[in-house]
Design a protein around this motif. Sequence first.
Motif, PDB file in Angstrom:
ATOM      1  N   VAL A 119      30.143  -1.078  13.949  1.00  0.00           N
ATOM      2  CA  VAL A 119      29.899  -1.873  12.753  1.00  0.00           C
ATOM      3  C   VAL A 119      28.501  -2.464  12.841  1.00  0.00           C
ATOM      4  O   VAL A 119      28.038  -2.884  13.911  1.00  0.00           O
ATOM      5  CB  VAL A 119      30.983  -2.968  12.577  1.00  0.00           C
ATOM      6  N   GLN A 120      27.805  -2.465  11.695  1.00  0.00           N
ATOM      7  CA  GLN A 120      26.452  -3.018  11.604  1.00  0.00           C
ATOM      8  C   GLN A 120      26.337  -3.827  10.326  1.00  0.00           C
ATOM      9  O   GLN A 120      26.889  -3.454   9.284  1.00  0.00           O
ATOM     10  CB  GLN A 120      25.408  -1.897  11.590  1.00  0.00           C
ATOM     11  N   GLY A 121      25.600  -4.951  10.396  1.00  0.00           N
ATOM     12  CA  GLY A 121      25.423  -5.736   9.183  1.00  0.00           C
ATOM     13  C   GLY A 121      24.308  -6.748   9.294  1.00  0.00           C
ATOM     14  O   GLY A 121      23.844  -7.096  10.385  1.00  0.00           O
TER      15      GLY A 121
ATOM     16  N   VAL B 184      34.861 -14.893   4.518  1.00  0.00           N
ATOM     17  CA  VAL B 184      34.505 -13.919   5.552  1.00  0.00           C
ATOM     18  C   VAL B 184      35.715 -13.355   6.284  1.00  0.00           C
ATOM     19  O   VAL B 184      35.833 -12.127   6.438  1.00  0.00           O
ATOM     20  CB  VAL B 184      33.478 -14.526   6.531  1.00  0.00           C
ATOM     21  N   PRO B 185      36.671 -14.167   6.767  1.00  0.00           N
ATOM     22  CA  PRO B 185      37.834 -13.560   7.429  1.00  0.00           C
ATOM     23  C   PRO B 185      38.606 -12.604   6.513  1.00  0.00           C
ATOM     24  O   PRO B 185      39.076 -11.550   6.967  1.00  0.00           O
ATOM     25  CB  PRO B 185      38.678 -14.773   7.829  1.00  0.00           C
ATOM     26  N   ALA B 186      38.743 -12.965   5.230  1.00  0.00           N
ATOM     27  CA  ALA B 186      39.468 -12.092   4.299  1.00  0.00           C
ATOM     28  C   ALA B 186      38.696 -10.800   4.058  1.00  0.00           C
ATOM     29  O   ALA B 186      39.295  -9.720   3.933  1.00  0.00           O
ATOM     30  CB  ALA B 186      39.715 -12.832   2.986  1.00  0.00           C
ATOM     31  N   MET B 187      37.375 -10.886   3.954  1.00  0.00           N
ATOM     32  CA  MET B 187      36.563  -9.670   3.819  1.00  0.00           C
ATOM     33  C   MET B 187      36.749  -8.764   5.030  1.00  0.00           C
ATOM     34  O   MET B 187      36.901  -7.536   4.888  1.00  0.00           O
ATOM     35  CB  MET B 187      35.084 -10.038   3.674  1.00  0.00           C
ATOM     36  N   ALA B 188      36.714  -9.365   6.220  1.00  0.00           N
ATOM     37  CA  ALA B 188      36.876  -8.568   7.430  1.00  0.00           C
ATOM     38  C   ALA B 188      38.223  -7.865   7.462  1.00  0.00           C
ATOM     39  O   ALA B 188      38.317  -6.681   7.829  1.00  0.00           O
ATOM     40  CB  ALA B 188      36.707  -9.464   8.662  1.00  0.00           C
ATOM     41  N   ASP B 189      39.282  -8.555   7.075  1.00  0.00           N
ATOM     42  CA  ASP B 189      40.604  -7.932   7.044  1.00  0.00           C
ATOM     43  C   ASP B 189      40.637  -6.764   6.064  1.00  0.00           C
ATOM     44  O   ASP B 189      41.244  -5.722   6.337  1.00  0.00           O
ATOM     45  CB  ASP B 189      41.656  -8.966   6.654  1.00  0.00           C
ATOM     46  N   CYS B 190      39.982  -6.942   4.926  1.00  0.00           N
ATOM     47  CA  CYS B 190      40.003  -5.905   3.896  1.00  0.00           C
ATOM     48  C   CYS B 190      39.271  -4.642   4.352  1.00  0.00           C
ATOM     49  O   CYS B 190      39.796  -3.531   4.250  1.00  0.00           O
ATOM     50  CB  CYS B 190      39.390  -6.458   2.607  1.00  0.00           C
ATOM     51  N   VAL B 191      38.049  -4.802   4.874  1.00  0.00           N
ATOM     52  CA  VAL B 191      37.297  -3.612   5.279  1.00  0.00           C
ATOM     53  C   VAL B 191      37.872  -2.993   6.543  1.00  0.00           C
ATOM     54  O   VAL B 191      37.744  -1.779   6.754  1.00  0.00           O
ATOM     55  CB  VAL B 191      35.794  -3.920   5.424  1.00  0.00           C
TER      56      VAL B 191
ATOM     57  N   ARG C 241      32.929 -11.143  12.742  1.00  0.00           N
ATOM     58  CA  ARG C 241      34.354 -11.474  12.641  1.00  0.00           C
ATOM     59  C   ARG C 241      35.219 -10.308  13.106  1.00  0.00           C
ATOM     60  O   ARG C 241      36.211 -10.501  13.841  1.00  0.00           O
ATOM     61  CB  ARG C 241      34.706 -11.839  11.202  1.00  0.00           C
ATOM     62  N   LEU C 242      34.852  -9.095  12.710  1.00  0.00           N
ATOM     63  CA  LEU C 242      35.602  -7.920  13.160  1.00  0.00           C
ATOM     64  C   LEU C 242      35.529  -7.791  14.676  1.00  0.00           C
ATOM     65  O   LEU C 242      36.540  -7.486  15.335  1.00  0.00           O
ATOM     66  CB  LEU C 242      35.052  -6.660  12.492  1.00  0.00           C
TER      67      LEU C 242
ATOM     68  N   PRO D 236      36.350 -19.491  16.042  1.00  0.00           N
ATOM     69  CA  PRO D 236      36.463 -20.927  16.332  1.00  0.00           C
ATOM     70  C   PRO D 236      35.376 -21.388  17.286  1.00  0.00           C
ATOM     71  O   PRO D 236      34.934 -20.622  18.167  1.00  0.00           O
ATOM     72  CB  PRO D 236      37.857 -21.045  16.963  1.00  0.00           C
ATOM     73  N   PRO D 237      34.898 -22.625  17.156  1.00  0.00           N
ATOM     74  CA  PRO D 237      33.882 -23.147  18.073  1.00  0.00           C
ATOM     75  C   PRO D 237      34.324 -23.011  19.526  1.00  0.00           C
ATOM     76  O   PRO D 237      35.460 -23.328  19.877  1.00  0.00           O
ATOM     77  CB  PRO D 237      33.766 -24.619  17.667  1.00  0.00           C
ATOM     78  N   GLY D 238      33.422 -22.494  20.346  1.00  0.00           N
ATOM     79  CA  GLY D 238      33.722 -22.308  21.762  1.00  0.00           C
ATOM     80  C   GLY D 238      34.251 -20.940  22.107  1.00  0.00           C
ATOM     81  O   GLY D 238      34.204 -20.539  23.276  1.00  0.00           O
ATOM     82  N   ASP D 239      34.778 -20.205  21.128  1.00  0.00           N
ATOM     83  CA  ASP D 239      35.243 -18.852  21.389  1.00  0.00           C
ATOM     84  C   ASP D 239      34.052 -17.889  21.455  1.00  0.00           C
ATOM     85  O   ASP D 239      32.952 -18.211  20.987  1.00  0.00           O
ATOM     86  CB  ASP D 239      36.220 -18.397  20.310  1.00  0.00           C
ATOM     87  N   THR D 240      34.293 -16.706  22.003  1.00  0.00           N
ATOM     88  CA  THR D 240      33.206 -15.743  22.197  1.00  0.00           C
ATOM     89  C   THR D 240      33.606 -14.362  21.697  1.00  0.00           C
ATOM     90  O   THR D 240      34.782 -14.085  21.441  1.00  0.00           O
ATOM     91  CB  THR D 240      32.816 -15.661  23.685  1.00  0.00           C
ATOM     92  N   ILE D 241      32.608 -13.499  21.595  1.00  0.00           N
ATOM     93  CA  ILE D 241      32.784 -12.098  21.194  1.00  0.00           C
ATOM     94  C   ILE D 241      32.455 -11.237  22.409  1.00  0.00           C
ATOM     95  O   ILE D 241      31.350 -11.324  22.960  1.00  0.00           O
ATOM     96  CB  ILE D 241      31.856 -11.752  20.012  1.00  0.00           C
ATOM     97  N   SER D 242      33.404 -10.407  22.805  1.00  0.00           N
ATOM     98  CA  SER D 242      33.264  -9.690  24.074  1.00  0.00           C
ATOM     99  C   SER D 242      32.889  -8.219  23.916  1.00  0.00           C
ATOM    100  O   SER D 242      32.575  -7.571  24.926  1.00  0.00           O
ATOM    101  CB  SER D 242      34.565  -9.789  24.877  1.00  0.00           C
ATOM    102  N   VAL D 243      32.909  -7.674  22.709  1.00  0.00           N
ATOM    103  CA  VAL D 243      32.582  -6.256  22.555  1.00  0.00           C
ATOM    104  C   VAL D 243      31.087  -6.064  22.765  1.00  0.00           C
ATOM    105  O   VAL D 243      30.292  -6.998  22.596  1.00  0.00           O
ATOM    106  CB  VAL D 243      33.016  -5.717  21.179  1.00  0.00           C
ATOM    107  N   PRO D 244      30.644  -4.861  23.150  1.00  0.00           N
ATOM    108  CA  PRO D 244      29.209  -4.616  23.295  1.00  0.00           C
ATOM    109  C   PRO D 244      28.460  -4.961  22.005  1.00  0.00           C
ATOM    110  O   PRO D 244      28.901  -4.610  20.912  1.00  0.00           O
ATOM    111  CB  PRO D 244      29.141  -3.123  23.603  1.00  0.00           C
ATOM    112  N   ALA D 245      27.327  -5.649  22.160  1.00  0.00           N
ATOM    113  CA  ALA D 245      26.614  -6.164  21.000  1.00  0.00           C
ATOM    114  C   ALA D 245      25.122  -5.883  21.111  1.00  0.00           C
ATOM    115  O   ALA D 245      24.571  -5.742  22.213  1.00  0.00           O
ATOM    116  CB  ALA D 245      26.855  -7.665  20.849  1.00  0.00           C
ATOM    117  N   ALA D 246      24.476  -5.832  19.939  1.00  0.00           N
ATOM    118  CA  ALA D 246      23.026  -5.644  19.868  1.00  0.00           C
ATOM    119  C   ALA D 246      22.486  -6.466  18.717  1.00  0.00           C
ATOM    120  O   ALA D 246      23.168  -6.683  17.704  1.00  0.00           O
ATOM    121  CB  ALA D 246      22.679  -4.169  19.681  1.00  0.00           C
TER     122      ALA D 246
END
Length: 385
Positions: free
Chosen positions: A176-178, A154-161, A188-189, A319-329
Amino acid sequence: MNHAPIPFSLRVADEDIADLKARLARTRFPDQAPGDAWQFGTDVTYLRDLVDYWRDDFDWRAQEAALNAFPQFEVGLHGIRLHYLHIEGNGPAPMPLLLLHGWPGSVFEFLEIIPRLTDPARFGGDPRDAFTVVVPSLPGYGLSFSPNQPRFDVPAMADCVFDLMRDVLGYERFGVQGGDWGAAVASRLAYARADAIIGVHVNLLSAVSRDPAAYPNPTDDERRYLDELARWTQEEGGYIAIQGTRPQSLAFGLTDSPAGLAAWIVEKFQAWSDCGGEPERAISRDRMLADIAFYWFTGSINASFWPYYGRLHGAVILPPGDTISVPAAHAAFPREMIRPPHSAAERVFTDLRQWTVMPKGGHFAALEQPELLADDVRTFFGTLR
């Protein structure tokens, strides 16, 4: 590799279609174990009929033409030839949107939803809500596969796209949507490339923890989720262990037998869609076979397993405990296979702005309910323009 996109059109060789039909004609079927149909996996009676249809009546050329109706390209990135669709939006200021499939899906998932996103006025919507849509075959999937190429977690896919969007297509910021692995890559992005992501919309909460230890004092909804997850893991999760530990061994049978490939994939369409036990109530037979045939003709099933191997061997969305801060749905479809509650999701997505409980639909949202999903995507990103 060359970073200049090359226009592409799919044309499977006539001899490859003939070989497929010959293999289907020689299929050896197992017996049906006593019990209810689908109780132990793909129903033999159903698969016999599907194989007959695939051999005698399925029109691959029609499905190929449906894909070729959209502009497609190939570009050299990260040591592979990456395939993608790129459709300009019909509106005054279309937002770039990266649309990501999962397993056992493909770009064929999105043929009905793409026009609803790129040309909303055609469906009674506002042209100001239009997107310019980029739909890659994930690295290792479909036409983004060549034998013996590097494998991608998954991280490598995210870097590629990400490099596709920024370096090849020049989009500094995009939405981004998935779903399925696409939701994992999207998340991941949103975590690793937050400055570039306008917003993230998912129909599977891949980034939410499935570890009971992450819920030391669970709410009632979280306890329900953990109980459902335990049952699902016991009854439905065997494919994860197989694809995540011995993908190479499984790939021999599925690469050699089209009926075996169909049995492995169609069981997921049946189990994960909102179909009442009959997959074609949710997804048309022709579109299911287009997806399965795409795996067959490209020979990509082995590489498509790699995210499972990566996840079981240390690759993480964040990583466990980290968060995603961008607007999400999140679009919550009732027959999704794993359904974390809002309280669990907001522990990861700290700016969770939209949570839509859908009236119907399952795991394959873009295939099953393209109108509902497109409307939800337009509504969310409409607040971010």
